[in-house]
Motif scaffolding. Structure first.
Motif: not given
Length: 443
Positions: A245-256
């Motif tokens: 809990x409390x974290x999110x993934x930033x593993x997304x296409x660049x710009x999103x």
């Protein structure tokens, strides 16, 4: 590649093209709306020497939502075009062309609309080839094989690996050197050079989702983007954001990446004393995927196998459920994460909407991942508590509290999908999975 239409289809498209040409009318332009009440500040000025190549102008008529409802061009000093029903007929012809075997999945309707309009302009100005012939020639030229790399935001990895038809590769220093090498014959202003340096910093050493496909350029981009999005969503299954809990993934296409950067102005006596801008980062931004692959050996190989073949009922259901489940890892609010996790579990572990939800989800999760009676009891108790929290949030607007219960539930949910992935070759249908779980309960 050669683009051809069936003779009967070509004849029909030519007839429809002639009908569209007869529908072209003179368009009287009228200015509707008020001038903007605010005064924007220009960030820069485009000068004639900044423009490279010819300028192409296309007049579109749009409704209040920005949708195209007509096209206009100039013919012998007058504005002519198609609007309303006549323009909708043009779009219908474009949609029919897009569905032909030669073009399906290789061009977009918007591309064909532009080409039909271009043909209409030429046909009104003088003799030209039939519509089907023009479309065939233009598509034959536009449809090519493209290799498209979709960079990920702050995801690093050296080793190349596939997930389905998407290959994940490193954007190496050598690639960057070749593209960003300074050109003595074209010296850049400092501002442009700094912009390129920032771009290189966002790319070099990062991972990219690579796709090779054959289509018209914009269609290839859109298809590559969609394929990359799904492969990246599966890759996020390795992220700790699924169970912490409390974290999110930033593993997304660049710009999103959706990093929130709020702005606050500190004002005293009507004067701005300070403008504050600071990113709200919910967990680590940088992700070394090589470390996660070592932590979960063989897991990416299973995701690759599922993505490459999800045609059986069980595989298709699991693939779709994982795409829903992956959305929890990019959500920042616990309530949102909980909804995505529950929906994905229900899609895999319920026969239909008529089944009691909490009892069946709890028991089936327990017999899927529980190794002992006590573990199964703990799982069922946790699922009941999680659904109680979910009910209070959805039906009564209560905040999602008791983080210990929710975090343990997220751990169980991840273990559940991990177990299902390990059994992708054991079941042909979801019904077979549920029957196997019921049999375990009775054994």
């Amino acid at each position: 590649m050669e683009i051809t239409f069936h003779p009967d289809a070509a004849k029909r498209f030519n007839e429809l093209g002639d009908k569209l040409r007869e529908s072209v009318r003179v368009i009287r332009k009228t200015l509707i709306g008020k001038e903007a009440a605010f005064t924007p500040y220009p960030a820069g000025t485009v000068k004639p020497e900044d423009v490279i190549g010819p300028i192409t102008m296309t007049d579109r008529i749009c409704d209040g939502l920005g949708n195209d409802v007509g096209r206009v061009w100039t013919l012998r000093g007058e504005s002519v075009g198609l609007i309303g029903d006549a323009y909708q007929e043009l779009k219908t012809v474009a949609k029919a062309l897009e569905k032909t075997p030669s073009l399906r999945g290789r061009v977009q309707v918007e591309f064909l609309v532009d080409e039909i309009c271009s043909w209409l302009q030429a046909a009104l100005e003088g003799p030209t080839e039939p519509l089907a012939t023009r479309i065939s020639i233009r598509c034959q030229s536009a449809i090519q094989e493209y290799e498209i790399w979709v960079p990920l935001f702050s995801v690093h990895g050296v080793q190349e690996f596939p997930i389905g038809a998407v290959s994940f590769r490193n954007l190496s220093t050598a690639m960057m050197d070749k593209f960003f090498a300074p050109r003595p014959e074209q010296p850049l202003p400092d501002a442009a050079r700094q912009q390129l340096e920032r771009l290189r910093s966002q790319l070099q050493g990062h991972l990219a989702a690579c796709v090779t496909l054959t289509a018209e350029k914009k269609t290839a981009q859109e298809n590559a983007r969609a394929m990359a999005q799904e492969a990246i969503a599966l890759l996020r299954f390795l992220s700790p954001a699924n169970w912490i809990l409390g974290i999110q993934s930033y593993c997304v296409p660049l710009g999103r990446e959706r990093i929130e950067i709020p702005t606050e102005l500190f004002v005293r006596n009507g004067q701005i004393g300070e403008i504050s801008k600071a990113a709200l980062k919910r967990g680590p931004v940088l992700w070394d995927i090589d470390q996660e692959r070592e932590r979960f050996p063989g897991l990416v190989d299973i995701l690759h196998a599922l993505s490459g073949n999800h045609k059986s009922d069980f595989r298709r259901q699991l693939y779709d459920a994982l795409l829903i489940y992956s959305r929890n890892s990019t959500a920042s609010e616990v309530a949102d994460k909980l909804v995505f996790v529950l929906v994905s579990l229900e899609s895999m572990l319920l026969k239909d909407s008529s089944e009691p939800i909490t009892k069946n989800i709890g028991e089936r999760m327990a017999f899927l991942i529980g190794g002992s009676v006590n573990e199964r009891k703990a799982i069922i108790q946790n699922v009941n508590a999680a659904y109680s929290i979910r009910s209070k949030f959805i039906h009564h607007g209560n905040s999602v509290e008791d983080s210990e219960v929710i975090e343990r539930f997220f751990e169980y949910a991840w273990q559940c999908f991990h177990a299902l992935l390990r059994q992708i070759d054991d079941f042909e249908t979801k019904a077979a999975l549920l029957e196997a779980l019921e049999n375990r309960k009775l054994s």
